[in-house]
Write an enzyme that holds these catalytic residues in place. Sequence first.
Site, PDB file in Angstrom:
ATOM      1  CE  LYS A  54      14.678 -31.762  -1.693  1.00 20.71           C
ATOM      2  NZ  LYS A  54      15.993 -31.188  -1.684  1.00 20.71           N
ATOM      3  CD  GLN A  95      17.540 -27.938  -2.210  1.00 24.04           C
ATOM      4  OE1 GLN A  95      16.752 -28.635  -1.599  1.00 24.04           O
ATOM      5  NE2 GLN A  95      17.997 -28.295  -3.404  1.00 24.04           N
ATOM      6  CG  ASP A 111      20.136 -34.609   0.682  1.00 18.14           C
ATOM      7  OD1 ASP A 111      19.237 -35.156   0.028  1.00 18.14           O
ATOM      8  OD2 ASP A 111      20.313 -33.375   0.718  1.00 18.14           O
TER       9      ASP A 111
END
Length: 288
Positions: free
Chosen positions: A58, A102, A125
């Site tokens: 990322k 994450q 997300d």
Amino acid sequence: MQTKDYTENIVDVKKIVEEKKKELRKRIEKLKKKNIVPKLAVILANDLDSSRIYVNNKRKLCKELNVEEVEYILDNDIKTEKILEIIENLNNDPTIDGILVQLPIYKHLDKERILNSISYEKDVDGFHPLNLGKLLSNQDSMIACTPKGIEYIIDSLNLDLEGKLAVVVGRSVIVGRPISQILLNKNATIITCHSKTVDLKKYTKMADILVVAAGSPHLITKGMVKEGAVVIDVGINRKNKKILGDVDTNNVAKKAKYVTPVPGGVGLTTVTALIDNLVTIAERRLKK
Ligand code: NDP
């Protein structure tokens, strides 16, 4: 005797991603002209190597596309309350466009409270219940990155799903459920399979489009696929230092019209979709 080359049935996902990046660069440039630089906040609360690799990927893409990124790498004595405080500050920080935690996170942490505390407007997300609910009711929403990346593939192959049968193997909140919903919103007829499905092959063999997100190496073999089907392999499985998908790609390619490879498939689109979501949120700053 000439042997047929089936590799042409393996989708060139890298090319699709490069096209998407070109489009993203243009949008990012446009924002820069208005003094807006999209900024992502990443919270890493686990000590898994695989998560560090995902965060590195990322970071690399943010750098490549000239967007800002800030990371919170947290030790295993971190408390849920402390993470909630970090997220609250990020929610209120106007320079932060997207926030992601994450997954997975340390087991002692309250995952649900943490994920739900991210403002749905910064939920890059697409895991917030409000965004999932909007997807369910076919409203404009922040779509989870893996399903969104699969959508790039479907769109770039110009697949018309209306009236087609789509079978999804897997029903997780991050892949199986949202991709089933996206395919339904594109007017396909949907069957969602899972570990309790009896006779998986019966369903996969009927599929015009088959999306596999089970996390089971080479679960789908040539005999389980319909002639001319489109097969999208989401699986990432580490076996004997190799990365395998959920689909036996080379053999399935002999029967399917298209099959996506692993590695070099859906995984590439996922991180690109993350930046797409981030840029979409940053673009809202133009309207404020
Ligand atoms: P989960 O483990 O959360 O879900 C797996 C799903 O597959 C579950 O619904 C499970 O059923 C179902 N399943 C498992 N085995 C079988 C089987 N033999 N037959 C039918 N259904 C089965 O995984 P995720 O959705 O998070 O991820 C799926 C895969 O995709 C993994 O390999 C993961 O690494 C990969 N992945 C890849 C990404 C990418 O960017 N390419 C991003 C995210 C994930 P049940 O619900 O009954 O348990």
